[in-house]
Design an enzyme around this catalytic site. Structure first.
Site, PDB file in Angstrom:
ATOM      1  N   GLU A 164       0.821  -1.213   0.000  1.00 42.47           N
ATOM      2  CA  GLU A 164       0.000   0.000   0.000  1.00 42.47           C
ATOM      3  C   GLU A 164       0.851   1.257   0.000  1.00 42.47           C
ATOM      4  O   GLU A 164       0.580   2.206   0.740  1.00 42.47           O
ATOM      5  CB  GLU A 164      -0.955  -0.007   1.202  1.00 42.47           C
TER       6      GLU A 164
ATOM      7  N   GLU B  47      -3.978  -9.122   0.651  1.00 41.28           N
ATOM      8  CA  GLU B  47      -4.386  -8.845   2.037  1.00 41.28           C
ATOM      9  C   GLU B  47      -5.909  -8.859   2.060  1.00 41.28           C
ATOM     10  O   GLU B  47      -6.545  -8.166   1.269  1.00 41.28           O
ATOM     11  CB  GLU B  47      -3.827  -7.488   2.456  1.00 41.28           C
TER      12      GLU B  47
END
Ligand code: GAL
Length: 808
Positions: free
Chosen positions: A424, A500
């Site tokens: 991210e 994730e």
């Protein structure tokens, strides 16, 4: 004949000695001196450290606490979580005293013979910004606390006593979770000949595998003028398989191909390991010897087919793990890691993602041995910051060096099947980020042409537009279940990884009424409900991932956030003190399973039956009120009974994702007694049953060690689960008694943990409250073998004792 044998024995002893002496690895684990604070002269040899604390390494200076709301309090808006306005985040990095500088000093001896050798000083991680001094001189430095790094210290050594001094500094606002502090992983000296194999100089791949034969390619870097290399492959029983002698070097590299007939392939189910012993000779003289464990396995990532292991389509049933080990902090410990993996194996998990940094080498070794695939990640930040003092400060100077060290140190682990260059990263936005993604991926490819690279992406729309997602080997989506279809269409790879998933929140043994599926739900006690229906604004409940995993063949698996709770990031209570650890874990911080463990087990572990009832059945005051009952099971249908009365049969159906994966009785009214479930097979035959009971008053404790016999090495641990039960032995699910621990004999009390994310009790003190009727006590061995006794006491409870033992 007798004489011949004697000569032979003498010869073998001599050669063994000379074999053993070509390379010595000395772990610098004991007799360190430690002091928090900054000391101008602590790098000097004659610095007086006699008053400093004596510690052994691995060591985490911050885990002993105390917890303090003010530590690393971050007044920020967490942009990744969609926050726009800054607010005070208290337990974000665990509220443990990791910020500041500290020094470690160690004295070790070097003999006259060793002085003439090449000596490498290897750190497998140092939190953080290590400055390393030897005998008063600076040897070098590193930046990232998670990296493995080494220095050639041959020229800094003196014969006799040498003084190593390491300064570490942790800044505030440098992390999104508890980073730990100190020399939390191994430090060792590698003493070898000047003519020797380079550090991490061996690279083993298996470019051809068939049923009959595998080609094992071994590249060995050795900085020598001449010489030759003999590499011998041994099977798991130590039997010689084949061997090769290489006399030609290409630059500094030897390149060997060794044939292994009828290869036994490595997989999570059959984690078969071979060993390659590489010997470097100059003339007749053995100069160096390196043993490398490896596996023979084939990995492929193909459009529309997805991932296959040894020719079989395989989905990642994975979990993300942070590096901390709960009550041990970041200090690496093999027993703790093995216990985690044992729990995960039982759940049917087959893969681990080291989020968001380099895994410990111990964890990789265990994954090789126990059979877990591994996604090894490197960074949580590139050049753009997430936190003020994060990795972006080092990115330009260090990113390549950090990746090179990650790959070279770990590439021979068969468990690693994918790299991740980032999680991210805010660089998902903007052109520069696309270039960085490419640059990093190419470094991985250069260092290891055999494994693909992913990035865990949360800005999926942006990465669709910019080309960021298209250039990755493996497009990894963090959450964003609603974008999977679109990403699959737009990205060229032909598959999607759930890098994730979930981020469902729950507290072990805590249930809230009425039950609601809600995002960012908060309660006055700062706990989350274990009906497993609560997530964050960006995340989702497990069932939504299951639908994608099951219905979309192009989804290659998932890595659930997270396998275990971890210190820091107490979402959804980031702003609420005293929350100081996560609620995301499938298992709590003590490693005790939450209900979700059984939900994942019911779909992942195909070998064992799962039939798990929730909630507990001690609801004094809720008599007559709706108290839904869920059953997590691998069976299709079941009938529920409360005190013998049928609550009806529930069958899996597709009305909602929950109906597909859980059996739910929504209208059950609470009355104390017995809840029983009978499960049916496909033909409606009853095949299994399970029951839970309302417990009476807390009466005694049951002590259940994960291992009764441990190693007498001063490091091994037995994890003893303490359960408070009533007179009949029924677990008391709401008990919160304050307990005391005492260890006698050849062990010592190490820590306790109850899994309560709001507890401020220090782990290393020999007392703690039970949480939802349980906690775990960690008993550590001494270096002497013998019996170890743990006694647990608590007011109003019968004292309980368990005897363990340790062996050499
Ligand atoms: C993700 C992030 C993780 C963790 C998680 C919590 O976005 O990658 O590190 O913060 O959210 O849900």
């Amino acid at each position: 004949m007798k004489k011949l044998i004697q000569i032979l024995i003498a010869f073998l002893t001599i050669t063994q000695i000379s074999f053993a002496q070509v390379r010595i690895v000395k772990e610098l684990d004991s007799d360190w001196k430690f002091q928090k604070g900054d000391f101008e002269n602590a790098f000097q040899t004659n610095f007086n450290d006699s008053k400093w604390e004596k510690v052994s390494i691995p060591h985490d200076w911050a885990i002993y606490g105390p917890f303090d709301k003010e530590i690393d309090k971050q007044n920020v808006a967490i942009v990744q979580n969609g926050e726009k306005v800054a607010s005070e985040k208290t337990g974000r990095t665990g509220a443990l005293p990791h910020v500041g500088s500290a020094w470690y000093r160690n004295k070790f001896n070097i003999s006259a013979v060793e002085k003439g050798k090449k000596v490498i000083l290897l750190f497998e991680g140092a939190m953080s910004e290590p400055q390393v001094y030897l005998n008063g001189k600076k040897v070098g430095e590193w930046a990232y606390g998670y990296s493995y790094f080494y220095f050639d210290i041959s020229d800094f050594l003196t014969e006799g006593e040498n003084t190593l001094a390491v300064k570490l500094t942790n800044k505030e606002f440098a992390s999104r979770w508890y980073p730990g502090a100190g020399l939390y992983r191994k430090v060792s000296l590698i003493i070898k000949n000047k003519e020797s194999i380079d550090q991490w100089g061996t690279s083993i791949t298996t470019p051809f595998i068939s049923k009959d034969v595998a080609k094992v390619n071994i590249k060995t870097n050795a900085s020598v003028e001449n010489g030759y290399l003999v590499t011998t492959v041994f099977d798991a029983d130590g039997k010689k398989v084949s061997s090769d002698k290489a006399t030609t070097k290409f630059g500094t590299q030897f390149d060997q191909n060794i044939k292994v007939e009828n290869p036994k392939l490595w997989s999570p189910e059959t984690p078969y390991l071979y060993k390659a012993v590489t010997q470097l000779f100059i003339g007749e003289q053995l100069k160096d010897e390196v043993t490398t464990r490896f596996g023979i396995r084939d990995i492929k990532y193909e459009p529309n087919k997805g991932f296959s292991l040894n020719g079989e389509i395989t989905k990642f049933k994975g979990v993300c793990l942070h590096h901390d080990l709960g009550p041990l902090g970041a200090a690496v410990n093999v027993a703790a890691l093995r216990r985690q993996l044992t729990i995960l194996k039982n759940m049917g998990c087959n893969a681990i993602r080291s989020s968001h940094n380099m895994p410990s080498l111990e964890q990789l070794e265990l994954c090789d041995e126990m059979g877990f695939m591994f996604l090894a990640e490197s960074f949580d930040e590139w050049a753009k910051p997430k936190v003020e003092n994060g990795y972006h400060r080092f990115f330009n100077e260090y990113a390549e060096k950090d990746i090179v060290n990650l790959v070279r140190a770990t590439r021979n682990h068969p468990s690693i099947v994918m790299w991740s260059s980032g999680n991210e990263v805010p660089d998902q936005w903007g052109e520069e980020g696309v270039k960085r993604a490419k640059w990093l991926q190419e470094i991985f490819h250069r260092e290891d042409p055999t494994r693909p690279v992913t990035v865990g992406m949360d800005q999926v729309k942006a990465t669709m537009e910019s080309g960021f997602g298209a250039l990755l080997d493996v497009p990894g989506l963090n959450y964003r279940v609603h974008l999977y279809e679109e990403a699959f269409k737009k990205f060229p790879q032909g598959f999607i990884l759930g890098s994730e998933t979930a981020s469902t929140v729950s507290s072990r043994g805590i249930y809230k009424f009425p039950i609601v599926q809600e995002k960012d739900k908060q309660y006055p006690d700062f706990q989350c409900s274990s009906y497993d229906l609560e997530a964050c604004s960006w995340s989702n409940v497990p069932d939504e991932d299951f639908v994608l995993q099951d219905d979309k063949p192009w989804v290659i698996g998932e890595f659930v956030w997270t396998g275990f709770d971890y210190l820091g990031e107490p979402t959804p209570y980031d702003e609420k003190w005293p929350s100081r650890s996560s609620y995301f874990g499938i298992n709590d911080l003590a490693g005790l399973p939450k209900d979700r463990f059984y939900l994942y087990k019911s779909r992942w572990n195909k070998k064992e039956e799962t039939l798990h009832i929730l909630p507990h059945w001690n609801w004094e005051g809720r008599e007559g009120q709706i108290t839904p009952v869920f059953v997590y099971t691998n069976y299709d249908s079941a009938e529920l009974f409360v005190n013998g009365k049928s609550m009806g049969i529930q069958k899996r159906n597709t009305a909602t994702p929950q109906n597909r994966y859980r059996l739910m009785w929504m209208d059950v009214k609470y009355e104390p007694g017995t809840v029983k479930v009978i499960a049916f097979d496909k033909d409606g035959k009853s095949v299994a049953e399970q029951e839970i009971h309302t417990a009476g008053k807390a009466y005694k404790m049951v002590l259940d060690p994960d291992r009764k016999t441990i190693k007498a090495d001063g490091k091994d641990l037995s994890y003893v689960t303490v359960s408070i039960v009533d007179e009949k032995g029924i677990p008391c699910p709401t008990a919160t008694n304050q307990l005391q621990f005492k260890v006698t004999g050849k062990g010592k009390y190490r820590a306790a943990c109850n899994g309560d994310a709001t507890s401020l009790e220090q782990f290393h003190l020999p007392t703690m409250k039970a949480f939802s009727g349980k906690l775990v006590v960690l008993v550590e061995s001494l270096k002497e073998a013998g019996n170890i006794e743990l006694t647990v006491t608590g007011k109003g409870l019968k004292t309980a004792t368990v005897t363990l033992n340790s062996t050499k």
